[in-house]
Design a protein around this motif. Structure first.
Motif, mmCIF file in Angstrom:
data_model
loop_
_atom_site.group_PDB
_atom_site.id
_atom_site.type_symbol
_atom_site.label_atom_id
_atom_site.label_comp_id
_atom_site.label_asym_id
_atom_site.label_seq_id
_atom_site.Cartn_x
_atom_site.Cartn_y
_atom_site.Cartn_z
ATOM 1 N N LYS A 51 40.885 -42.313 -3.785
ATOM 2 C CA LYS A 51 40.853 -43.108 -5.010
ATOM 3 C C LYS A 51 41.396 -44.499 -4.710
ATOM 4 O O LYS A 51 42.528 -44.651 -4.250
ATOM 5 C CB LYS A 51 41.665 -42.434 -6.118
ATOM 6 C CG LYS A 51 41.520 -43.104 -7.461
ATOM 7 C CD LYS A 51 42.150 -42.287 -8.566
ATOM 8 C CE LYS A 51 41.863 -42.947 -9.908
ATOM 9 N NZ LYS A 51 42.299 -42.110 -11.010
ATOM 10 N N LEU A 52 40.582 -45.531 -4.969
ATOM 11 C CA LEU A 52 40.977 -46.905 -4.688
ATOM 12 C C LEU A 52 41.607 -47.583 -5.899
ATOM 13 O O LEU A 52 42.488 -48.424 -5.759
ATOM 14 C CB LEU A 52 39.764 -47.719 -4.227
ATOM 15 C CG LEU A 52 39.047 -47.200 -2.975
ATOM 16 C CD1 LEU A 52 37.806 -48.022 -2.698
ATOM 17 C CD2 LEU A 52 39.990 -47.206 -1.784
ATOM 18 N N ILE A 59 34.210 -42.680 -0.770
ATOM 19 C CA ILE A 59 33.748 -41.384 -0.276
ATOM 20 C C ILE A 59 33.331 -41.599 1.175
ATOM 21 O O ILE A 59 32.573 -42.523 1.477
ATOM 22 C CB ILE A 59 32.536 -40.858 -1.078
ATOM 23 C CG1 ILE A 59 32.814 -40.866 -2.573
ATOM 24 C CG2 ILE A 59 32.123 -39.477 -0.569
ATOM 25 C CD1 ILE A 59 33.965 -40.012 -3.022
ATOM 26 N N THR A 60 33.833 -40.756 2.069
ATOM 27 C CA THR A 60 33.470 -40.846 3.479
ATOM 28 C C THR A 60 32.807 -39.544 3.897
ATOM 29 O O THR A 60 33.387 -38.471 3.736
ATOM 30 C CB THR A 60 34.711 -41.105 4.360
ATOM 31 O OG1 THR A 60 35.376 -42.286 3.891
ATOM 32 C CG2 THR A 60 34.312 -41.286 5.816
ATOM 33 N N ALA A 86 30.710 -44.487 4.851
ATOM 34 C CA ALA A 86 31.500 -44.512 3.629
ATOM 35 C C ALA A 86 30.786 -45.314 2.554
ATOM 36 O O ALA A 86 29.931 -46.150 2.827
ATOM 37 C CB ALA A 86 32.885 -45.091 3.905
ATOM 38 N N GLY A 87 31.186 -45.036 1.333
ATOM 39 C CA GLY A 87 30.662 -45.783 0.201
ATOM 40 C C GLY A 87 31.753 -45.955 -0.837
ATOM 41 O O GLY A 87 32.658 -45.121 -0.949
ATOM 42 N N ILE A 88 31.675 -47.043 -1.561
ATOM 43 C CA ILE A 88 32.588 -47.274 -2.675
ATOM 44 C C ILE A 88 31.778 -47.079 -3.943
ATOM 45 O O ILE A 88 30.743 -47.724 -4.142
ATOM 46 C CB ILE A 88 33.201 -48.684 -2.619
ATOM 47 C CG1 ILE A 88 34.011 -48.836 -1.337
ATOM 48 C CG2 ILE A 88 34.073 -48.930 -3.851
ATOM 49 C CD1 ILE A 88 34.555 -50.230 -1.106
ATOM 50 N N PHE A 89 32.250 -46.154 -4.789
ATOM 51 C CA PHE A 89 31.550 -45.761 -5.998
ATOM 52 C C PHE A 89 32.444 -45.982 -7.214
ATOM 53 O O PHE A 89 33.633 -45.671 -7.170
ATOM 54 C CB PHE A 89 31.176 -44.275 -5.954
ATOM 55 C CG PHE A 89 30.195 -43.906 -4.881
ATOM 56 C CD1 PHE A 89 28.843 -43.793 -5.171
ATOM 57 C CD2 PHE A 89 30.624 -43.661 -3.588
ATOM 58 C CE1 PHE A 89 27.941 -43.437 -4.183
ATOM 59 C CE2 PHE A 89 29.724 -43.309 -2.593
ATOM 60 C CZ PHE A 89 28.373 -43.201 -2.901
ATOM 61 N N THR A 90 31.844 -46.502 -8.271
ATOM 62 C CA THR A 90 32.510 -46.524 -9.569
ATOM 63 C C THR A 90 31.999 -45.317 -10.328
ATOM 64 O O THR A 90 30.782 -45.155 -10.494
ATOM 65 C CB THR A 90 32.178 -47.813 -10.354
ATOM 66 O OG1 THR A 90 32.636 -48.938 -9.594
ATOM 67 C CG2 THR A 90 32.845 -47.818 -11.719
ATOM 68 N N VAL A 91 32.915 -44.457 -10.760
ATOM 69 C CA VAL A 91 32.555 -43.243 -11.487
ATOM 70 C C VAL A 91 33.472 -43.166 -12.703
ATOM 71 O O VAL A 91 34.684 -43.008 -12.559
ATOM 72 C CB VAL A 91 32.729 -41.982 -10.610
ATOM 73 C CG1 VAL A 91 32.232 -40.744 -11.349
ATOM 74 C CG2 VAL A 91 32.012 -42.126 -9.274
#
Length: 157
Positions: A51-52, A59-60, A86-91
């Motif tokens: 969690k950023l 997510i890796t 990896a990806g950075i996702f807003t959820v």
């Protein structure tokens, strides 16, 4: 209607990036002298969530591929490659169970084509025949993870 019912559901992919990559061919160039190229291939998959910020997650997805061949009567590693994509996702706006499914299945599914391409490229550039990773059912893997976690919890009580 409550405020919770007004919360908008959001799943947004901000960025995809290569986090870590390695390729090893410990028996090169001798491995290329083998005429009967029939390796045993082992694929291991893992993912991690970090969690950023509020509603923002990294997510890796890590895939490790090992190809072994029989050389001079011994099992030898032809190549080993590991890719962490990896990806950075807003959820946002999802219930806890839905959030778990999104982070554990939907997001890795989005990352997998990038991992597949990187693995294929590395193996090919390593001088080996093309390797195409087969599709992965991340829903089934996520359900299996939940069942294992539930069984482990039951075992400790």
């Amino acid at each position: 209607m409550t405020d919770a019912q007004h919360t908008q559901r959001t799943l947004f992919l901000q960025r995809i990036y290569l986090k870590d990559v390695s390729f090893e061919s410990p028996r090169a160039p001798g491995i290329f002298q083998i005429e009967d190229w029939q390796p045993s291939v082992n694929v291991q998959i893992g993912n991690a969530t970090h969690k950023l910020a509020d509603d923002v997650y990294e997510i890796t997805l890590t895939v490790t591929v090992t190809a072994n061949l029989s050389m001079d009567g011994k099992d030898e590693t032809a190549f080993l490659t590991e890719v962490s994509q990896a990806g950075i996702f807003t959820v946002a706006g999802f219930e806890a169970a839905e959030l778990g499914h999104i982070l554990g299945s939907v997001c890795p599914t989005q990352l997998f084509p990038f991992v597949r391409e990187t693995v294929a490229d590395l193996v090919s550039k390593g001088g080996f025949p093309p390797l195409l990773l087969q599709p992965i059912n991340f829903d089934a893997l996520y359900i299996q993870h939940l069942q294992q976690r539930e069984a482990a919890g039951a075992a400790t009580h």
